[in-house]
Scaffold this active site. Structure first.
Site, PDB file in Angstrom:
ATOM      1  N   ASP A  77       0.805  -1.226   0.000  1.00 30.70           N
ATOM      2  CA  ASP A  77       0.000   0.000   0.000  1.00 30.70           C
ATOM      3  C   ASP A  77       0.833   1.269   0.000  1.00 30.70           C
ATOM      4  O   ASP A  77       0.430   2.293  -0.549  1.00 30.70           O
ATOM      5  CB  ASP A  77      -0.931   0.022   1.208  1.00 30.70           C
ATOM      6  N   ASP A  80       5.907   0.346   3.239  1.00 35.56           N
ATOM      7  CA  ASP A  80       6.236  -0.889   3.924  1.00 35.56           C
ATOM      8  C   ASP A  80       5.776  -2.079   3.092  1.00 35.56           C
ATOM      9  O   ASP A  80       5.450  -1.913   1.925  1.00 35.56           O
ATOM     10  CB  ASP A  80       5.609  -0.872   5.330  1.00 35.56           C
ATOM     11  N   TYR A 228      -5.162   0.551   9.241  1.00 34.71           N
ATOM     12  CA  TYR A 228      -6.278   0.947   8.382  1.00 34.71           C
ATOM     13  C   TYR A 228      -7.591   0.588   9.062  1.00 34.71           C
ATOM     14  O   TYR A 228      -8.441  -0.103   8.520  1.00 34.71           O
ATOM     15  CB  TYR A 228      -6.168   0.297   7.002  1.00 34.71           C
ATOM     16  N   GLU A 483       5.899   9.799   2.914  1.00 32.13           N
ATOM     17  CA  GLU A 483       5.524   8.453   2.469  1.00 32.13           C
ATOM     18  C   GLU A 483       4.514   8.514   1.322  1.00 32.13           C
ATOM     19  O   GLU A 483       3.499   9.198   1.419  1.00 32.13           O
ATOM     20  CB  GLU A 483       4.932   7.638   3.619  1.00 32.13           C
TER      21      GLU A 483
END
Length: 510
Positions: A77, A80, A228, A483
């Site tokens: 996603d 990571d 999430y 990120e």
């Protein structure tokens, strides 16, 4: 692939762009190509011979073995190495919607966009292959986040978190159903058999999501939260999935489901990071992203009810409320704030996810409005036209691409100045080509601590973006700013295709 009236609309809207706006424009063709290329850097599994981001290699080739399934593939996603299927499905839905609305403007990039969609749908077919169950996450998030390894080196647990009848996950299941339905329309002309497979699976997964209701927050716990967590409840995903199924099938049952349940979102229980219920957020009709689908439902549905008084409520009213909650001149503008340089902001980190997703909805709604000669009245004599939405969105796009106080492009590899030290494992650590030896759990720390730029260029990645005062810290440790995520890029694909077509004179292929 669906056809629409946007090419005619483009001719009309092109004349409304001001000279000042033209001067601040960027090479949208180059930006579009790079925006799509980014998804190759997020691929998990066996990479194909056509892989263009060649510093990435095969990874996570045993995913699913813990539950006797083949779960190889899909996307990481963000920076990571976990496959979170809830945001991944939203990414796939948005890529599909981008192609449906703007694919005929993408030129040679259309095929690449469709391949990016298929990389997601091929994986989701695996994740939904067992009846009455859906895989929600692959990879132990706690273990993964404790290590600084390349995807190619992972030796942290690759736990598969699965929702079932007994432990349901309606939000992740319904979002996957939406992704299947939207993508079935994308492949309808080019691969009808695949399109039919996707649509049939969409109906099966939606039925499972609706029949066995519950949140994956409760069912898979540490696999979902706090990474999430679903904060807006699952009713919005059920309505989102049903809306897409109606668009894909025209079946009255799905439309009736949407109409009969749309008001139930108003009583959705919102949960905090600990999973405890908190009060409903009244501004939900202005929310859109991987978690909340509220304004997306209204804009999507508006396409077929805009000229239908019997069915337009509450969808058109709420879509108009969404517009008025964003535009700075609106007296009811309250869902966003703006930086001194003009970038919209919403609470929380990774702010550019809001700018790209909101920009996408505004561009789509502008097309629907133009096709029906509609305007939005925000009160106090403030009337929003489709052309105003185009110009507003262009301001957000140009800010992201470098027209901002820092002159910084927030898309990696685009423009003369862009983030060099993004928070992304594969980008930070050396490629297997340069360092074929295994890098263990903490072996990558030395690269994270380096003051130099990342070793591998994650071309096209849009990072979280600047602070609300337009400053930006180019640091691997400033995660909210540095990120990238798939769900930042996905809606930007359609927006860039639109502006590429408006400004062909500015867009020589690089």
């Amino acid at each position: 692939m669906c056809r629409n009236t946007l090419p005619r609309v483009l001719i009309i809207l092109a004349g409304m762009i001001t000279a000042a706006s033209l001067a601040s424009s960027h090479n949208y063709t180059d930006a579009l190509s790079k925006c799509i290329l980014f998804f190759e850097g997020q691929r998990s599994g066996n990479l194909p011979p056509s892989q263009r981001m060649t510093w990435r290699k095969d990874s996570a080739l045993k995913d699913g073995s813990d539950v006797g399934m083949d779960l190889v593939g899909g996307y990481y996603d963000a920076g990571d190495n976990v496959k979170f299927n809830f945001p991944m499905a939203f990414t796939t839905t948005m890529l599909s919607w981008s192609v449906l609305e703007f694919g005929n403007l993408m030129g040679s990039d259309l095929q690449q966009a469709m391949e990016a969609i298929r990389w997601g749908t091929d994986y989701f077919l695996k994740a939904t292959n067992v009846p009455d169950s859906v895989v929600g996450v692959v990879g132990d998030p706690i273990g993964d986040h404790s290590c600084s390894q390349r995807p190619e080196d992972m030796d942290t647990p690759r736990t598969s978190y699965v929702v079932t009848k007994e432990k349901p996950g309606s939000e992740v299941s319904a979002e996957i159903a939406a992704a299947f339905a939207a993508s079935s329309l994308v492949f309808k002309d080019s691969d009808n058999n695949y399109s039919t497979l996707l649509l049939n699976r969409s109906m099966q997964v939606f039925e499972f999501a609706d029949k066995y209701r519950g949140s994956y927050n409760d069912s898979i716990g540490e696999g979902a939260c706090p990474f999430y967590c679903d904060f807006s409840g699952y009713m919005d995903e059920l309505l989102w999935g049903a809306s897409w199924l109606y668009k894909a099938t025209g079946a009255a049952d799905y439309w009736n489901y949407v109409r009969e349940n749309i008001d139930k979102m108003e009583s959705t229980v919102i949960r905090n990071f600990n999973g405890d219920p908190v009060s409903y957020i009244n501004g939900a009709v202005t929310e859109f992203g991987w978690d909340s689908k509220h304004s997306g439902i209204n804009v999507l549905v508006s396409q077929w009810v805009m000229t239908d008084p019997n069915n337009s409520s509450p969808f058109i009213l709420n879509a108009d409320k969404f517009v008025c909650s964003i535009l700075p001149e609106s007296p009811t503008q309250k869902s966003v704030t703006y930086s001194p340089g003009g970038l919209l902001f919403k609470p929380g980190g990774s702010n550019l996810q809001h700018s790209t997703s909101i920009s996408y909805l505004l561009m789509v709604y502008a097309g629907y409005m133009k096709a029906t000669n509609k305007v939005v009245n925000c009160g106090n004599n403030v009337v929003i036209t489709p052309d105003r939405l185009v110009n507003f969105t262009k301001g957000q796009v140009d800010y992201i691409l470098g027209s901002n106080p820092l002159g910084m492009s927030y898309m990696v590899g685009f423009g003369p100045q862009f983030p060099q030290k993004i928070h992304h494992r594969g980008s930070v650590l050396p490629s297997l080509d340069q360092h074929p030896q295994h890098i263990d759990c903490r072996g990558g720390d030395v690269y994270w601590q380096s003051q130099g730029p990342n070793l591998n260029l994650l071309t096209g990645a849009i990072v979280g973006g600047p602070a609300e005062n337009d400053t930006f810290q180019d640091s691997r440790y400033n995660v909210p700013q540095s990120e990238p995520t798939t769900y930042i890029n996905a809606p930007f694909v359609g927006v860039l295709a639109y502006f590429k077509s408006l400004f062909p004179q500015l867009n020589p292929r690089k």
